[in-house]
Design a protein around this motif. Structure first.
Motif, mmCIF file in Angstrom:
data_model
loop_
_atom_site.group_PDB
_atom_site.id
_atom_site.type_symbol
_atom_site.label_atom_id
_atom_site.label_comp_id
_atom_site.label_asym_id
_atom_site.label_seq_id
_atom_site.Cartn_x
_atom_site.Cartn_y
_atom_site.Cartn_z
ATOM 1 N N ARG A 1 27.184 -19.280 -9.729
ATOM 2 C CA ARG A 1 27.237 -17.857 -10.055
ATOM 3 C C ARG A 1 28.047 -17.624 -11.332
ATOM 4 O O ARG A 1 27.613 -16.902 -12.230
ATOM 5 N N GLU A 2 29.204 -18.231 -11.424
ATOM 6 C CA GLU A 2 30.072 -18.003 -12.580
ATOM 7 C C GLU A 2 29.478 -18.536 -13.881
ATOM 8 O O GLU A 2 29.800 -18.044 -14.958
ATOM 9 N N ALA A 3 28.593 -19.528 -13.780
ATOM 10 C CA ALA A 3 27.927 -20.065 -14.968
ATOM 11 C C ALA A 3 26.698 -19.246 -15.349
ATOM 12 O O ALA A 3 26.111 -19.460 -16.401
ATOM 13 N N GLY A 4 26.298 -18.309 -14.467
ATOM 14 C CA GLY A 4 25.144 -17.462 -14.753
ATOM 15 C C GLY A 4 23.832 -18.009 -14.229
ATOM 16 O O GLY A 4 22.776 -17.471 -14.531
ATOM 17 N N VAL A 5 23.883 -19.062 -13.436
ATOM 18 C CA VAL A 5 22.663 -19.667 -12.899
ATOM 19 C C VAL A 5 22.103 -18.834 -11.748
ATOM 20 O O VAL A 5 20.890 -18.711 -11.592
ATOM 21 N N THR A 6 22.989 -18.262 -10.953
ATOM 22 C CA THR A 6 22.564 -17.474 -9.798
ATOM 23 C C THR A 6 23.229 -16.103 -9.815
ATOM 24 O O THR A 6 24.204 -15.873 -10.535
ATOM 25 N N GLN A 7 22.710 -15.222 -8.978
ATOM 26 C CA GLN A 7 23.358 -13.933 -8.730
ATOM 27 C C GLN A 7 23.576 -13.842 -7.227
ATOM 28 O O GLN A 7 22.779 -14.351 -6.446
ATOM 29 N N THR A 8 24.644 -13.218 -6.850
ATOM 30 C CA THR A 8 25.000 -13.094 -5.446
ATOM 31 C C THR A 8 25.049 -11.626 -5.061
ATOM 32 O O THR A 8 25.510 -10.786 -5.837
#
Length: 116
Positions: free
Chosen positions: A62-69
């Protein structure tokens, strides 16, 4: 109050950070599962690591921008930011997932029925 589930804006996704995060087999396995575009609850991922370690991997993605939570009550759901990644780095994610599949990287991460 800050949003602890915020991911960077699309144009702030950094290639070195993205590649660093995706260099981990467990995180790549999570991305492989999410690559169909469907949202999943955190409890649907199963890997031979402690629950806290799996949670850390999800946070790193999430913090790298790969996913959204997204949080709903006490439950958290995660989804791949496929469109943002494709716009920012065209073809990169499909190429990484293809290579991971060929080399069987991340196959230790499986999806389980949420009712389990």
């Amino acid at each position: 109050m800050p949003n602890h589930h915020a991911a960077p804006a699309d144009n702030e996704i950094s290639l070195p950070r993205l590649l660093g995060v995706l260099s981990d087999p467990t995180r790549l396995g999570i991305v492989r599962i999410l690559s169909d575009g469907a949202e999943r609850g955190w409890g649907q991922f199963s890997a031979p690591v402690a629950k806290s370690t799996l949670s850390h991997h999800l946070k790193m993605l999430r913090e790298a921008g790969v996913t959204q939570t997204r949080q709903e009550g006490t439950r958290c759901f995660v989804k791949l930011r496929g469109d943002a990644l494709e716009t920012r780095f065209p073809g990169l994610l499909p190429a990484l997932l293809s290579a991971a599949g060929t080399d069987h990287v991340g196959e230790h991460v499986i999806e389980r029925d949420e009712q389990a």
